[in-house]
Design a protein around this motif. Structure first.
Motif, PDB file in Angstrom:
ATOM      1  N   SER A   9      10.102  16.181   2.582  1.00 28.99           N
ATOM      2  CA  SER A   9      10.790  14.892   2.561  1.00 28.99           C
ATOM      3  C   SER A   9      10.788  14.318   1.158  1.00 28.99           C
ATOM      4  CB  SER A   9      10.061  13.929   3.509  1.00 28.99           C
ATOM      5  OG  SER A   9      10.477  12.598   3.285  1.00 28.99           O
ATOM      6  N   ARG A  10      11.675  13.364   0.955  1.00 29.04           N
ATOM      7  CA  ARG A  10      11.576  12.526  -0.235  1.00 29.04           C
ATOM      8  C   ARG A  10      10.388  11.572  -0.049  1.00 29.04           C
ATOM      9  NH1 ARG A  10      15.827   9.255   0.155  1.00 29.04           N
ATOM     10  NH2 ARG A  10      16.749  10.543   1.764  1.00 29.04           N
ATOM     11  N   THR A  11       9.847  11.086  -1.146  1.00 26.10           N
ATOM     12  CA  THR A  11       8.715  10.164  -1.041  1.00 26.10           C
ATOM     13  C   THR A  11       9.181   8.716  -1.194  1.00 26.10           C
ATOM     14  OG1 THR A  11       8.301  10.189  -3.422  1.00 26.10           O
ATOM     15  CG2 THR A  11       7.151  11.841  -2.091  1.00 26.10           C
ATOM     16  N   VAL A  12       8.381   7.819  -0.623  1.00 28.89           N
ATOM     17  CA  VAL A  12       8.463   6.397  -0.965  1.00 28.89           C
ATOM     18  C   VAL A  12       7.144   6.063  -1.634  1.00 28.89           C
ATOM     19  CG1 VAL A  12       8.616   4.037  -0.104  1.00 28.89           C
ATOM     20  CG2 VAL A  12       9.886   5.840   1.017  1.00 28.89           C
ATOM     21  N   VAL A  13       7.184   5.334  -2.727  1.00 25.89           N
ATOM     22  CA  VAL A  13       5.956   5.056  -3.477  1.00 25.89           C
ATOM     23  C   VAL A  13       5.599   3.577  -3.388  1.00 25.89           C
ATOM     24  CG1 VAL A  13       4.847   5.102  -5.740  1.00 25.89           C
ATOM     25  CG2 VAL A  13       6.382   6.966  -5.057  1.00 25.89           C
ATOM     26  N   LEU A  54      15.150  -9.270   4.508  1.00 23.92           N
ATOM     27  CA  LEU A  54      14.573  -8.122   3.814  1.00 23.92           C
ATOM     28  C   LEU A  54      14.537  -8.394   2.316  1.00 23.92           C
ATOM     29  CD1 LEU A  54      16.296  -5.140   5.666  1.00 23.92           C
ATOM     30  CD2 LEU A  54      13.883  -5.763   5.779  1.00 23.92           C
ATOM     31  N   ARG A  55      13.414  -8.071   1.674  1.00 26.48           N
ATOM     32  CA  ARG A  55      13.325  -8.191   0.218  1.00 26.48           C
ATOM     33  C   ARG A  55      13.884  -6.896  -0.378  1.00 26.48           C
ATOM     34  NH1 ARG A  55       8.770 -12.126  -0.640  1.00 26.48           N
ATOM     35  NH2 ARG A  55       7.509 -12.020   1.234  1.00 26.48           N
ATOM     36  N   PRO A  56      14.979  -6.985  -1.108  1.00 20.11           N
ATOM     37  CA  PRO A  56      15.638  -5.758  -1.576  1.00 20.11           C
ATOM     38  C   PRO A  56      14.788  -4.938  -2.550  1.00 20.11           C
ATOM     39  CG  PRO A  56      16.689  -7.721  -2.498  1.00 20.11           C
ATOM     40  CD  PRO A  56      15.701  -8.201  -1.495  1.00 20.11           C
ATOM     41  N   ASP A  57      13.825  -5.611  -3.232  1.00 15.26           N
ATOM     42  CA  ASP A  57      13.042  -4.878  -4.230  1.00 15.26           C
ATOM     43  C   ASP A  57      11.820  -4.184  -3.635  1.00 15.26           C
ATOM     44  OD1 ASP A  57      11.982  -7.347  -3.587  1.00 15.26           O
ATOM     45  OD2 ASP A  57      11.010  -7.615  -5.532  1.00 15.26           O
ATOM     46  N   PHE A  58      11.508  -4.419  -2.370  1.00  9.77           N
ATOM     47  CA  PHE A  58      10.350  -3.743  -1.780  1.00  9.77           C
ATOM     48  C   PHE A  58      10.702  -2.263  -1.569  1.00  9.77           C
ATOM     49  CE2 PHE A  58       7.545  -2.610   1.859  1.00  9.77           C
ATOM     50  CZ  PHE A  58       6.345  -2.756   1.174  1.00  9.77           C
ATOM     51  N   PRO A  59       9.819  -1.347  -2.020  1.00  7.60           N
ATOM     52  CA  PRO A  59      10.168   0.072  -2.018  1.00  7.60           C
ATOM     53  C   PRO A  59      10.741   0.597  -0.694  1.00  7.60           C
ATOM     54  CG  PRO A  59       8.119  -0.239  -3.209  1.00  7.60           C
ATOM     55  CD  PRO A  59       8.508  -1.592  -2.677  1.00  7.60           C
ATOM     56  N   LEU A  60      10.199   0.166   0.441  1.00  2.69           N
ATOM     57  CA  LEU A  60      10.705   0.683   1.716  1.00  2.69           C
ATOM     58  C   LEU A  60      12.128   0.208   2.007  1.00  2.69           C
ATOM     59  CD1 LEU A  60       7.680   1.401   2.171  1.00  2.69           C
ATOM     60  CD2 LEU A  60       8.018   0.813   4.571  1.00  2.69           C
ATOM     61  N   GLU A  66      15.492   5.398   2.703  1.00  4.26           N
ATOM     62  CA  GLU A  66      15.990   5.672   4.053  1.00  4.26           C
ATOM     63  C   GLU A  66      15.635   7.105   4.495  1.00  4.26           C
ATOM     64  OE1 GLU A  66      17.835   3.420   5.910  1.00  4.26           O
ATOM     65  OE2 GLU A  66      17.948   4.857   7.569  1.00  4.26           O
ATOM     66  N   GLY A  67      14.957   7.202   5.601  1.00  6.61           N
ATOM     67  CA  GLY A  67      14.658   8.526   6.153  1.00  6.61           C
ATOM     68  C   GLY A  67      13.459   9.226   5.552  1.00  6.61           C
ATOM     69  N   SER A  68      12.809   8.597   4.583  1.00  8.26           N
ATOM     70  CA  SER A  68      11.630   9.241   3.990  1.00  8.26           C
ATOM     71  C   SER A  68      10.503   9.352   5.009  1.00  8.26           C
ATOM     72  CB  SER A  68      11.141   8.443   2.783  1.00  8.26           C
ATOM     73  OG  SER A  68       9.868   8.927   2.392  1.00  8.26           O
ATOM     74  N   ARG A  69       9.772  10.477   4.958  1.00  6.97           N
ATOM     75  CA  ARG A  69       8.676  10.688   5.904  1.00  6.97           C
ATOM     76  C   ARG A  69       7.316  10.724   5.209  1.00  6.97           C
ATOM     77  NH1 ARG A  69       8.969  15.412   9.356  1.00  6.97           N
ATOM     78  NH2 ARG A  69       7.892  14.064  10.841  1.00  6.97           N
ATOM     79  N   TYR A  93       7.651   3.979  12.442  1.00  8.78           N
ATOM     80  CA  TYR A  93       8.657   3.738  11.408  1.00  8.78           C
ATOM     81  C   TYR A  93       9.289   5.042  10.943  1.00  8.78           C
ATOM     82  CZ  TYR A  93      10.732   1.695   7.189  1.00  8.78           C
ATOM     83  OH  TYR A  93      11.605   1.256   6.227  1.00  8.78           O
ATOM     84  N   GLY A  94       8.521   6.128  11.065  1.00  6.63           N
ATOM     85  CA  GLY A  94       9.066   7.432  10.687  1.00  6.63           C
ATOM     86  C   GLY A  94       8.218   8.217   9.701  1.00  6.63           C
ATOM     87  N   PHE A  95       7.081   7.655   9.290  1.00  9.69           N
ATOM     88  CA  PHE A  95       6.238   8.387   8.349  1.00  9.69           C
ATOM     89  C   PHE A  95       5.432   9.465   9.065  1.00  9.69           C
ATOM     90  CE2 PHE A  95       6.816   4.513   5.721  1.00  9.69           C
ATOM     91  CZ  PHE A  95       7.355   5.145   4.603  1.00  9.69           C
TER      92      PHE A  95
END
Lengths: 197, 466
Positions: A9-13, A54-60, A66-69, A93-95
């Protein structure tokens, strides 16, 4: 619980250290009696502002998340409250994995029992992942390895039993139920059965 | 000669129902399982899905504390909403179905789970005690191995009375010196966490040792062990001694006479042997501490009440100061407080309320500050009322509530509004812990009481001179 063998998957940091379970899922969302449906409240007070937007700058919240696991988090992730709602919210959430230099004790156990892979890697590998949000990586649960953006890889440890739980989807409850005879023997030999009448 | 063992080693060895094997951790037998309304419903659901029964209802004890109201309207509990009421009713049904003793709202034995265990005498030296709550570490004050577990583990213990456990490492923290006047066990644990960090105990069971620990009474020891989890350790232990035995004698669940003498003889063999080695050792001087207050968003971010808030060392600390609306470089002293909360499993026992009452007696709180006093249990509440402490609190302008977790976890409607600041005797100053956007300054009961009088973060020591 479904077996987890390999996660690509792609990461979210989310680089902050000491992210506690009150941030992962604030206590006001713990009033239910079910395990599902908690993903909507994941990181509720970081994902949304006071008005519920939604706060647009929050990484999630960024489109590329979108779709990161795979969540790449800071050190001592999941500290604080023992609420299993934290891994429930993350998986709902999908992680499928949390990658961190160190994960808090109770959270780590709760994660394994819910098929969320706790991946503790050494700081230099972690820094590389933090500096490359959205990198495509692969976590191999059997091998205990994570591929890194620079083409290298990092190792992570899992206790043999935890690894087996993740790979087979069978949790400790089955193991314990199969030890009924031994538990009964222990119980009968206990000389300080203070709870008995 | 036998190899010298630590207190933890002795408890572990006595509870291995099945030793660890090459492909599995040890099976550890649980003596006492405490449950509450928030982390148990999904565990009972799991039992139902699998057709399992509670193996030892006699070793399982239930109370309601986390989401219950502390206010009554027209004699009826003012539940926040249908969900919280449903959690309580769900626990009632589950306990009834499985034959588990439950302390309901209004019951003389009800209270915060970590307050009632010791009160009843359920918390005894050498026991393994678990609960779906991270502050289960509190019970370690008696030399019990007590730790918080997740809900899936709650189901495992309900079904098998056992848990699979990887053996934790041991960490000895030697605490020397004497606490100064107005400096309490709360200040001590905040000082320890500040010094060693919020992850210092990860993977370890802490044993608190040394003269400063021996000098503490049982309730102070509970405060110390309570916040072990805030140092990253699942459990904190203190060796049982005369102070422990004296506390336990005569409690409802403690046998009397010869049986008690036998238990004391057994308990006396538990302390760590001379020459036993800890995996890690640290030391701390309690003598130099002053009353502590937190300025940030984790319990390690603290300083002495008269000390200047330190300059932020990293982005996390900068973010914390920003969230708190606090400037580095000067003390927190004088920072206005909207709310003062005296309560929680950390500091809502009778000695905590007595200490707070001593500061408040004959004085009035600042009208701009709401003071909430929430006893840890129905028994603490009765005792406080017998001593007239409730009158002291009311006369000072406080609200005297029914027992529960209340504003420590803010699930029941007792909560801060955004940007409000509370001086709180609870255990966590995490963002939003006491209400979304709320700001928490952790402190001892005397510091909290002094702050209610001043309407701002205050040093309790001037109020204690008489």
């Amino acid at each position: 619980m479904d077996p987890v063998v390999r996660i690509a998957s792609r990461t979210v940091v989310l680089p902050a250290d000491n992210v506690d379970t009150d941030q992962i899922i604030p206590a006001r969302f713990l009033t239910g009696t079910r395990r599902d449906g908690l993903g909507a409240s994941l990181f509720a007070d970081w994902r949304r502002d006071g008005a519920g937007e939604l706060r647009p700058d929050f990484p999630l919240n960024r489109p590329e998340a979108e779709g990161s696991r795979i969540l790449v988090a800071g050190a001592n992730f999941g500290c604080g409250s023992s609420r299993e709602h934290a891994p429930w919210a993350l998986t709902d959430y999908g992680f499928a994995a949390v990658v961190s230099p160190s994960i808090a004790d109770i959270f780590k156990g709760n994660a394994v029992r819910n098929g969320l892979v706790p991946v503790e890697i050494e700081p230099s590998a972690h820094r590389q992942l933090v500096s490359r949000p959205g990198a495509e990586i692969v976590i191999d649960v059997q091998a205990g390895s994570v591929s890194l953006p620079d083409g290298g890889s990092a190792r992570f440890e899992l206790a043999p039993f935890a690894r087996r739980c993740l790979l087979t989807g069978r949790g400790p409850l089955d193991f314990l139920l199969e030890r009924e005879a031994a538990i009964l023997r222990y119980e009968q030999g206990k000389d300080d059965d203070a709870a008995a009448p | 000669m036998k190899k010298p063992r630590t207190l933890f080693d002795k408890i572990w060895d006595a509870h291995e129902a099945v030793p660890a094997g090459p492909d599995h951790p040890a099976v550890i037998y649980v003596d006492t399982h405490l449950i509450h309304e928030v982390t148990s419903p999904q565990a009972f659901a799991l039992l139902r899905e699998r057709g399992l029964r509670v193996r030892r209802p006699d070793r399982t004890w239930a109370t309601v504390d986390h989401s219950i109201p502390t206010r009554f309207v027209e004699g009826r509990p003012a539940f926040l909403n249908r969900a919280t009421r449903n959690q309580v009713e769900t626990l009632e049904r589950n306990c009834e179905e499985h034959g588990i003793l439950l302390f309901r709202m209004g019951d003389p034995g009800q209270g915060i789970v970590h307050v009632i265990g010791p009160e009843l005498g359920l918390t005894q030296p050498g026991r393994v005690i678990v609960c779906g709550d991270s502050h289960t570490s509190t019970h370690g004050a008696f030399g019990a191995w007590a730790f918080g577990i997740g809900t899936t583990e709650v189901a495992q213990v309900l079904a098998t009375q056992c848990l699979l456990q990887e053996r934790p490492h041991t960490l000895g923290i030697e605490i020397s010196g004497r606490l100064g006047a107005g400096v309490t066990a709360k200040d001590l644990i905040l000082g320890v966490i500040r010094r060693f960090g919020v992850a210092a105990g990860r993977g370890h069971v802490i044993e608190y040792r040394g003269g400063a620990v021996r000098a503490l009474d049982m309730e102070a020891r509970m405060t110390l062990c309570n916040m072990s989890i805030e140092a990253g350790a699942r459990a904190g232990l203190i060796a049982p001694d005369e102070t422990t035995f004296e506390y336990l004698e005569g409690r409802e669940q403690v046998p009397s006479g010869d049986a008690f003498a036998g238990l004391v003889a057994r308990w006396s063999r538990l302390p760590t042997d001379e020459g036993a080695a800890f995996d890690r050792s640290l030391s701390f001087d309690a003598g130099s501490l002053e009353p502590m207050v937190t300025w940030g968003t984790n319990p390690g971010m603290s300083c002495g009440v008269s000390e200047a808030v330190p300059a932020p060392a990293d982005a996390e600390e900068r973010a914390a100061l920003d969230y708190m609306g606090i400037e580095a470089g000067r003390p927190l002293l004088g920072r206005p407080a909207d709310v003062v909360f005296i309560g929680s499993c950390t500091n809502a026992r009778i000695s905590d309320l007595r200490a707070a009452a001593r500061v408040l007696a004959g004085r009035r709180t600042n009208p701009a500050t709401q003071l909430l006093v929430v006893p840890g249990s129905a028994k603490v509440r009765r005792q406080a009322e017998a001593e007239g402490l409730d009158e002291v609190f009311r006369a000072a302008g406080a609200e005297w509530r029914a027992p529960g977790c209340s504003m420590c976890i803010a699930m029941n409607g007792d909560r801060l509004s955004p940007r409000e600041l509370a001086v709180s005797t609870s255990n966590r100053n995490f963002e939003g812990r006491q209400g979304p956007g709320g700001r928490t300054v952790l402190a001892s009961p005397v510091t909290a009481a002094a702050s209610a009088l001043a309407g701002a973060v205050a040093d309790p020591r001037p109020f204690l001179q008489d």
